[in-house]
Design a protein around this motif. Sequence first.
Motif, PDB file in Angstrom:
ATOM      1  N   GLN A   1       0.830  -1.223   0.000  1.00 24.52           N
ATOM      2  CA  GLN A   1       0.000   0.000   0.000  1.00 24.52           C
ATOM      3  C   GLN A   1       0.856   1.261   0.000  1.00 24.52           C
ATOM      4  O   GLN A   1       0.396   2.340  -0.370  1.00 24.52           O
ATOM      5  CB  GLN A   1      -0.915   0.013   1.234  1.00 24.52           C
ATOM      6  CG  GLN A   1      -1.992  -1.060   1.202  1.00 24.52           C
ATOM      7  CD  GLN A   1      -2.769  -1.117   2.500  1.00 24.52           C
ATOM      8  OE1 GLN A   1      -2.612  -0.266   3.374  1.00 24.52           O
ATOM      9  NE2 GLN A   1      -3.606  -2.142   2.642  1.00 24.52           N
TER      10      GLN A   1
ATOM     11  N   CYS B   1       0.029   6.218  -4.721  1.00 25.23           N
ATOM     12  CA  CYS B   1      -0.217   7.586  -4.234  1.00 25.23           C
ATOM     13  C   CYS B   1      -0.764   8.498  -5.340  1.00 25.23           C
ATOM     14  O   CYS B   1      -1.179   9.622  -5.072  1.00 25.23           O
ATOM     15  CB  CYS B   1       1.054   8.182  -3.637  1.00 25.23           C
ATOM     16  SG  CYS B   1       2.310   8.514  -4.863  1.00 25.23           S
TER      17      CYS B   1
ATOM     18  N   THR C   1      -4.282   9.676  -4.679  1.00 29.27           N
ATOM     19  CA  THR C   1      -4.325  10.640  -3.566  1.00 29.27           C
ATOM     20  C   THR C   1      -3.852  12.009  -4.029  1.00 29.27           C
ATOM     21  O   THR C   1      -4.440  13.036  -3.682  1.00 29.27           O
ATOM     22  CB  THR C   1      -3.427  10.131  -2.411  1.00 29.27           C
ATOM     23  OG1 THR C   1      -3.779   8.780  -2.108  1.00 29.27           O
ATOM     24  CG2 THR C   1      -3.587  10.989  -1.167  1.00 29.27           C
TER      25      THR C   1
ATOM     26  N   GLU D   1      -9.169   4.412   1.865  1.00 29.45           N
ATOM     27  CA  GLU D   1      -8.451   4.391   3.147  1.00 29.45           C
ATOM     28  C   GLU D   1      -6.962   4.569   2.917  1.00 29.45           C
ATOM     29  O   GLU D   1      -6.385   3.996   1.998  1.00 29.45           O
ATOM     30  CB  GLU D   1      -8.694   3.062   3.873  1.00 29.45           C
ATOM     31  CG  GLU D   1     -10.059   2.951   4.500  1.00 29.45           C
ATOM     32  CD  GLU D   1     -10.196   1.704   5.352  1.00 29.45           C
ATOM     33  OE1 GLU D   1      -9.324   0.816   5.247  1.00 29.45           O
ATOM     34  OE2 GLU D   1     -11.162   1.610   6.111  1.00 29.45           O
ATOM     35  N   LYS D   2      -6.353   5.353   3.789  1.00 29.93           N
ATOM     36  CA  LYS D   2      -4.914   5.580   3.669  1.00 29.93           C
ATOM     37  C   LYS D   2      -4.156   4.495   4.425  1.00 29.93           C
ATOM     38  O   LYS D   2      -4.672   3.942   5.395  1.00 29.93           O
ATOM     39  CB  LYS D   2      -4.558   6.954   4.244  1.00 29.93           C
ATOM     40  CG  LYS D   2      -5.093   8.093   3.400  1.00 29.93           C
ATOM     41  CD  LYS D   2      -4.719   9.428   4.001  1.00 29.93           C
ATOM     42  CE  LYS D   2      -5.293  10.581   3.170  1.00 29.93           C
ATOM     43  NZ  LYS D   2      -5.029  11.882   3.781  1.00 29.93           N
TER      44      LYS D   2
END
Length: 1125
Positions: free
Chosen positions: A624, A630, A633, A655-656
């Motif tokens: 992840q 990323c 995001t 979810e991060k």
Amino acid sequence: MSRAVMSSQQKIAEKLTILNDRGIGMLTRIYNIKKACGDPKAKPSYLIDKNLESAVKYIVKKFPVVDTRNNSQQLSQLHKEKQEILKNLALYYFTFVDVMEFKDHVSELLNTIDACQVFFDITVNFDLTKNYLDLVVTYTTLMIMVSRIEERKAIVGLYNYAHEMLHGASDREYPRLGQMIVDYENPLKKMMEEFVPHSKSLSDALISLQMVYPRRNLSAEQWRNAQLLSLISAPSTMLNPAQSDTMPCEYLSLDTMEKWIVFGFILCHGNLNSDAAALSLWKIALQSSSCLALFRDEVFHVHKVAEDLFMNIKGYNKRIADIRECRETALSHAGPLHRERRKFLRSALKELATVLADQPGLLGPKALFVFMALSFARDEIIWLLRHADNIPRTRNSDDFIDKHVAELIYYMEELRAHVRKYGPVMQRYYVQYLSGFDAVVLNELVQNLSVCPEDESIIMSSFVNTMTSLSVKQVEDGEVFDFRGMRLDWFRLQAYTSVSKASLNLSDHKELGKMMNTIIFHTKMVDSLVEMLVETSDLSIFCRAFEKMFHQCLELPSQSRYSIAFPLVCTHFMSCTHELCPEERHHIGDRSLSLCNMFLDEMAKQARNLITDICTEQCTLSDQLLPKHCAKTISQAVNKKSKKQTGKKGEPEREKPGVESMRKNRLLVTNLDKLHTALSELCFSINYVPNLVVWEHTFTPREYLTSHLEIRFTKSIVGMTMYNQATQEIAKPSELLTSVKAYMTVLQSIENYVQIDITRVFNNVLLQQTQHLDSHGEPTITSLYTNWYLETLLRQVSNGHIAYFPAMKAFVNLPTESELTFNAEEYSDISEMRALSELLGPYGMKFLSESLMWHISSQVAELKKLVVENVDVLTQMRTSFDKPDQMAALFKRLTSVDSVLKRMTIIGVILSFRSLAQEALKDVLSCHIPFLVSSVEDFKDHIPRETDMKVAMNVYELSSASGLPCEIDPALVVALSSQKSENISPEEEYKIACLLMVFVAVSLPTLASNVMSQYSPAIEGHCNNIHCLAKAINQIAAALFTIHKGSIEDRLKEFLALASSSLLKIGQETDKTTTRNRESVYLLLDMIVQESPFLTMDLLESCFPYVLLRNAYHAVYKQSVTSSA
């Protein structure tokens, strides 16, 4: 005089000792015969041979009297085999003879005991009473076991028939032996008649158990209320020695007592009607179990046999009703009763083991508690194993399945370990106890005896003197104590003083008996701790449920920490062997080894699977954090900043990474938590002992885990490459490296649970992965990545789908009609190559280089063939470069010009890829071993020019292995040296090498006509990879002329002269198609000089005007601006 004959000369004590030991040996032999006859593979062949079947049936039918004269037809088949039958059945036959002789000796001793009117009381003359009851039960068990061998008549009858045929007469033991086998068809019925005269002695011995058995056979609730085995229930008395009037009875096996009572009262059943105490003991024993152990896994179904026996006796309806009532009670209550006992003992033994681990000094005063605890626990485990294998059909089987039995065995092993470890502590305590207290008290008792004959007085005095002479110094000096003589003297003394008409009658001096029993226990604490452990906690059992219990233990995470108990139990197995049956030692030894191996292997597998699951979870979490995740995001943040609403309204927010670590409350348990808990429990077990010895073989539990981790880690690394041969897909090196690091982090954490050298695992596995194949002959990541880069990436470069961009130091996909399934840049940029170097290490990168060089050498071999085809033309061109017209005419005669350039370009591409790999290796090694790399670099940079080439090549090889670029590539030299051309002299080889350089030089102008030859300033190269020719020309020239010992510099000067002359000609060409990319091709000369350690710009200026180069650069940059606009 009569007293002497009746006591000392009868040697009752000695005979009891010898016959009991011999009885166990005979039982072992008979048990093995029964097992052999029950196994088709081990059964004597004469019993299963179809040709002998009728003869065997006839012998069994007529047994014991077989008429050998009138039945020659039926027995004729046996005539041929008589010699072999006699030889092969001798061991079986004489075992039965030994049983008969044992029976005679027992009968004689029992008659002697009756004649002497021996007094029996388990609380007073313990050894005498115990040995007497043991003998009765062993004798009974032996006769029952003999009756269970179905082939006994066939074996004895066949042997005797063969003997008669060979020697003309029956074996002398046969008539009595045959009669015994017939008489003991129903052994208990026969023995009930046999024991009528022994009834008085036997019933006296049994009834003395009423002081011991009922208070030992209590429920767990009663034990709990009495705070049995607790050292901390009364702290004020913690240091007081554990005392009892019946010391040896406290740890006497309950199982043994039940066998005494059940078998004893079957044999002297008349007492059940006349004595209430006898009936009470009998009923309690019948209610405790539905079956008793005869020997090992042979069981005796008490209620059914007893009922069948009493059915035929008049006036026993009441006893039959009692048996049926007891059977119902046993079936309904025994299971729960024993389950609760095991539950209590688990907590009691845990407390005891914990306190003693903290305060081992308490082993002195509380030794009795330890042996009581071991004996109680052993009885419960054996009861469970016996009943688990013989579950009554009508009952709930849950009462006979205990998933927590491993915990009980574990605490038993813990106590055993304490006793073995702190043996000297116990010795010190009891040496002082014997000399300072027991000797004084015994001396007083002897002094106060009203009558003490001389023989008894001498023995008693020797006891006192032996104890008085003891001192702590003997323990400190490591002196070996041996009180066996003293204990045997006490046994003899019990026999002397327990007969009727003895001058000193033990029945009148019970205090003396009880004191001596206590003293004997104390002596065992000094010299017989190991024997005491075997007596009270031996678990040398062979039941199918044993393995089943182990698997149940592993299935329950809370119990897996106790799974080491099962391998530890395997160390007990050899204690059940007997010197009278040496042939079973190997069988039992092999079984103990195979079981121990299986247990440890399964434990290691379970731990490995848990670790693998944790690694999988951690790899998912680390995945992840990869940069590729990323992007979404970042785009969301950018869109938010620019207030663009691109996402759908209902789309959930991603979810991060790290969310999994946020807990709302402590009760929330994740899958990872469960895995870690299960692993810590199992690792506790694996780490419990550094090694254990089973039948002179040493097992190391941690090594099992280490080897399993190595195998799984190897498979996981290869598996994580996700190589698919069909689609040619493979994981990016950086992603694999991330996963491997996550895996290694988990494995490193294992050192917190188990004392294993995980670095050794890493070294073994990762070093194997740097080789072509691992130790099992399986492909490694080195071979997988080498194959992929060669067969997939570089092949697509050759096909024109990918180009090498020097500006980006990466291979990049070109826009073509057929889209590739992978993005070359994502596998060949600096970060990926560094990750690859990290994974493969110097060895793996060396293998990659060697594979690349093998491909180059095959291309060079083809180039040499093309040179040979054009050798005459090239020879002329080599000397005519200053004659333009002649050169033009000769050039037209050349064949395969495009092939030469294409092959040289492929070589250049491979070398460019290798330079990327080498640069990445240098970066990685500079981080790991900076001082070593800088030393190698310094060494390489300061080789004197006059150094011998062999020495220089050794330095270059070292440098190349460190990732440093070299003037002459040693790997390429080795690869090209291996090419052996037949029937070609070294001079000819050298000439071909020179002409190859000529061929390449004169072919360069043809590149100008290629549309793809246009130079792009953005990538600092050409889209058709011809910029790689610079590296190919320099490296091939350096390698070839090193091999052929020519001057590299001179040959490259010659190449430069030819190339510049050829390129200058295209400046005079007027045909636009042949000169469309003239300027781009001019730049190749500059690249060749820049790349070469042997050529200079001054040299180039002398061959090719620099102004042309400058104009060429200007033209290509101007053209790129125009095209981009």
